[in-house]
Enzyme design. Structure first.
Site, short mmCIF file in Angstrom:
data_model
loop_
_atom_site.label_atom_id
_atom_site.label_comp_id
_atom_site.label_asym_id
_atom_site.label_seq_id
_atom_site.Cartn_x
_atom_site.Cartn_y
_atom_site.Cartn_z
N SER A 123 3.57 3.86 4.39
CA SER A 123 2.14 4.10 4.23
C SER A 123 1.35 2.87 3.80
O SER A 123 1.35 1.86 4.48
CB SER A 123 1.97 5.26 3.26
N HIS A 124 0.76 2.95 2.61
CA HIS A 124 -0.12 1.88 2.11
C HIS A 124 0.67 0.84 1.32
O HIS A 124 0.08 -0.10 0.80
CB HIS A 124 -1.17 2.51 1.21
N ASP A 296 -5.18 2.65 6.16
CA ASP A 296 -4.01 2.03 5.54
C ASP A 296 -2.95 1.69 6.60
O ASP A 296 -3.21 1.78 7.80
CB ASP A 296 -3.42 2.97 4.47
N ASP A 298 -0.32 3.11 7.91
CA ASP A 298 0.04 4.07 8.96
C ASP A 298 -1.17 4.86 9.45
O ASP A 298 -1.00 5.87 10.17
CB ASP A 298 1.16 5.00 8.49
N ASP A 300 -3.25 6.91 8.13
CA ASP A 300 -3.60 8.28 7.73
C ASP A 300 -4.63 8.30 6.61
O ASP A 300 -5.30 9.30 6.40
CB ASP A 300 -2.35 9.12 7.39
N ARG A 301 -4.79 7.18 5.90
CA ARG A 301 -5.82 7.14 4.86
C ARG A 301 -7.10 6.51 5.41
O ARG A 301 -7.04 5.74 6.37
CB ARG A 301 -5.36 6.28 3.68
N LYS A 395 -2.78 13.76 7.28
CA LYS A 395 -4.14 13.28 7.11
C LYS A 395 -4.40 12.26 8.21
O LYS A 395 -3.47 11.69 8.78
CB LYS A 395 -4.36 12.72 5.73
C1 G16 Z 1 0.98 10.34 0.09
C2 G16 Z 1 0.76 11.75 0.49
C3 G16 Z 1 -0.60 12.20 0.05
C4 G16 Z 1 -0.76 12.00 -1.44
C5 G16 Z 1 -0.45 10.58 -1.79
C6 G16 Z 1 -0.44 10.49 -3.30
O1 G16 Z 1 0.06 9.53 0.76
O2 G16 Z 1 0.86 11.88 1.90
O3 G16 Z 1 -0.77 13.53 0.39
O4 G16 Z 1 -2.04 12.27 -1.87
O5 G16 Z 1 0.81 10.20 -1.29
O6 G16 Z 1 0.37 9.54 -3.76
P1 G16 Z 1 0.80 9.48 -5.28
O7 G16 Z 1 1.86 10.51 -5.49
O8 G16 Z 1 1.28 8.06 -5.39
O9 G16 Z 1 -0.43 9.73 -6.09
P2 G16 Z 1 0.53 8.36 1.72
O10 G16 Z 1 -0.72 7.85 2.35
O11 G16 Z 1 1.17 7.37 0.79
O12 G16 Z 1 1.49 9.00 2.67
#
Ligand code: G16
Length: 576
Positions: A123-124, A296, A298, A300-301, A395
């Protein structure tokens, strides 16, 4: 003739730590690239999934955000998949597929024939040889596997003794087309598909691109998109460049790079600094574009900015909910919405006024899937820059940006003077009130200390004069319960939430969310509006010893806390 490949059984030993976090497995590349890592995990996924579904001969999707080590991992996945009798893999060109596009491909390509997919993304989180690697499994509905499955995969990973592997050659994934292999009598097809085609088709079916183009063509409107060298680049160039005509110079960092250009592909005010600067956020004057967006790693953000203005993600989903009928595929508006508990209550205000049901879930997109599958919601959002609808089960960063442009296009129809992003927010706050909101992160804390810190907070519940609890979620669809999902302190019009992040690859991150609802003072600076709330929490309810040990690690990066800390010292001195 098809290339023949034999199946081998390889002896292995369990590798600790294959427990999925908020969204899949995230590890440092050095850890994930050790011998047998990807093979062990992939074998566990297929072993667990085959208990539930007949996966022999089925189609699965594989792709990711283009980060370092993805290409090697993809070749390993092919080998384990072929040996486990998967029939066909759809892989994105060069291994590139955004997270929402995988979800759409699983759900819709060839009428949703696919049984699921493996997404290679952290992800990010930063990439490169010293960065992070990630892998997650999405099921047949296109959603990240639910806890029941990820827990089984974890249990399996603790007892794995062998995995199966087919002796396939290195497979070329740089050219669209199919290659078929004969794996001990079973056909195994690797079909390299366009990374963008399915996604673009879906976006065309949801949005009115002609109407958005009228907005983008206005002489008083301009937009900039920062892809942060993540996977969004090819999608953004195709949609915003080729279809909507945004000049290529305004599509920043749109070539996916294995190390994200050395950056941290997280679209927020700190890491998307290039875009923040271009948009003039925090500047008093200058000439800046009207609209800015970022995704981000991937894709999705999303982050949405106006001229010199930042849209808080919790507000973003509330604005979309309030204006949902501006988007052609939601003429009925919002039928129901969901937000994670830590996300601000701005969405509640809209739900209350417009009369649609609202669900409060734990953090993690997977919790929305059941509600969508049951037809209870068609919009959801999180404070962590995630927004999406039931068009997929992830997302979707680009979708959210297109929502914003649709709303602006609708509101500006026939208007001589441009209604800006800031104007939309001001109008929204006047109607629904404003939820001032800020999050403080204490990253890379020692995990035991972080847990002790949370425990010490729970011990403060009895002396808190408002309402305090440890959030627990009962899923109304499958009746499962997820407890220990974050600590809430609520009093009057304010709320403070504490939780441990579930996306760390090392140590623990403590997140603290401060929020205050105002119906009158709508145009204050967020820090100023929340100062009394955060001070109150820091002074009265945090265990000084634990807080200090956490802060030793993070003090330098939390300038805002530093300011509060100084004020706290002054306050104590003053009291003495
Ligand atoms: C992931 C989940 C999201 C969640 C985020 C929170 O995002 O897919 O639904 O809100 O983690 O992360 P943390 O537990 O660090 O607060 P992503 O974009 O990293 O896949």
């Amino acid at each position: 003739m098809d290339i023949m490949a034999a199946i081998r059984i390889v002896q292995t030993t369990p590798i600790p730590g294959m427990k999925a976090g908020t969204s899949g497995l995230r590890k440092k590349v050095v850890e994930a690239s050790q011998a047998n890592y990807v093979e062990n995990f992939t074998q566990c996924v297929f072993s667990v999934y085959s208990e539930k579904e007949n996966i022999e001969g089925c189609t699965m999707v594989v792709g990711g955000d283009g980060r370092f080590y993805n290409k090697q991992a993809i070749q390993k996945i092919f080998k384990v998949a072929a040996a486990n009798k998967i029939g066909r893999i759809w892989v994105g060109e060069n291994g590139i597929l955004s997270t929402p596009s995988v979800s759409i491909i699983i759900r819709e390509r060839e009428d949703g024939i696919s049984k699921g997919g493996l997404i290679l993304t952290a992800s990010h989180n930063p990439g490169g040889p010293n960065g992070d690697f990630g892998i997650k499994f999405n099921g047949e509905n296109g959603s990240s596997a639910v806890e029941e499955i990820t827990n089984k995969i974890y249990e399996e990973s603790l007892k794995i003794e062998t995995y199966k592997i087919a002796d396939l050659p290195e497979i070329d994934i740089s050219t669209i087309g199919s290659q078929t292999f004969d794996v001990e009598g079973h056909p195994f097809v690797v079909e390299v598909i366009s990374s963008t085609e399915d996604y673009i088709r879906k976006m065309r079916s949801i949005f009115d691109f002609n109407k958005i183009k009228i907005l983008l063509d206005r002489p008083d409107f301009s937009m900039v998109y920062d892809c942060m060298h993540g996977v969004a680049g090819p999608y953004v160039r195709a949609i915003f460049g080729d279809i909507l005509g945004v000049p290529s110079g305004n599509l920043m960092n749109s070539t996916p790079l294995e190390d994200f250009g050395g950056g941290h592909p997280d679209p927020n005010l700190i890491y998307a600094h290039d875009l923040v600067k271009v948009m003039g956020v925090g500047k008093d004057h200058g000439i800046f574009p009207s609209f800015g967006a970022a995704n981000d790693g991937d894709a999705d953000r999303n982050m949405v900015l106006g001229k010199q203005f930042f849209v808080v993600p919790s507000d973003s989903v509330a604005v979309i909910a309030a204006n949902y009928s501006c988007i052609p595929s939601f003429p009925q508006g919002c039928i129901g919405a969901a937000r994670s508990m830590a996300t601000s209550l701005a969405l509640n205000a809209v739900a209350e006024k417009l009369g649609f049901p609202l669900f409060e879930t734990p953090t993690g997109w997977k919790f929305f899937g059941n509600l969508m599958d049951a037809g209870k919601i068609n919009l959801c959002g999180e404070e962590s820059f995630g927004t999406s609808s039931d068009h997929c089960r992830e997302k979707d960063g680009i979708w959210a940006v297109l929502c914003w442009l649709s709303i602006l296009a609708h509101k500006n129809e026939g208007r001589a003077e441009l209604l800006s992003v800031k104007d939309v927010l001001s109008e929204h706050w006047r109607t629904y009130g404003r939820n001032y909101y800020i999050r403080h992160d204490y990253e890379r804390c020692d995990s035991d200390q972080a847990k002790a810190f949370m425990k010490s907070l729970e011990e403060k519940f009895p002396i808190f004069e408002g309402k305090a609890d440890n959030f627990s979620y009962h899923d109304p669809v499958d009746n499962s319960t997820s407890s220990n999902q974050g600590l809430r302190f609520i009093k009057g019009n304010w709320r403070v939430v504490f939780r441990l992040s579930g996306t760390d690859s090392v140590g623990s991150t403590v997140r603290i969310y401060f929020e205050k609802h105002e119906t009158e003072n709508l145009e204050m600076e967020t820090e100023a509006a929340l100062q009394d709330v955060s001070l109150l929490m820091y002074i009265n309810y945090l265990e000084e010893k634990n807080l200090m040990s956490l802060l030793r690690i993070k003090l330098i990066r939390n300038y805002y806390y530093l300011a509060l800390f100084c004020e706290r010292i002054f306050a104590i001195v003053f009291m003495i």
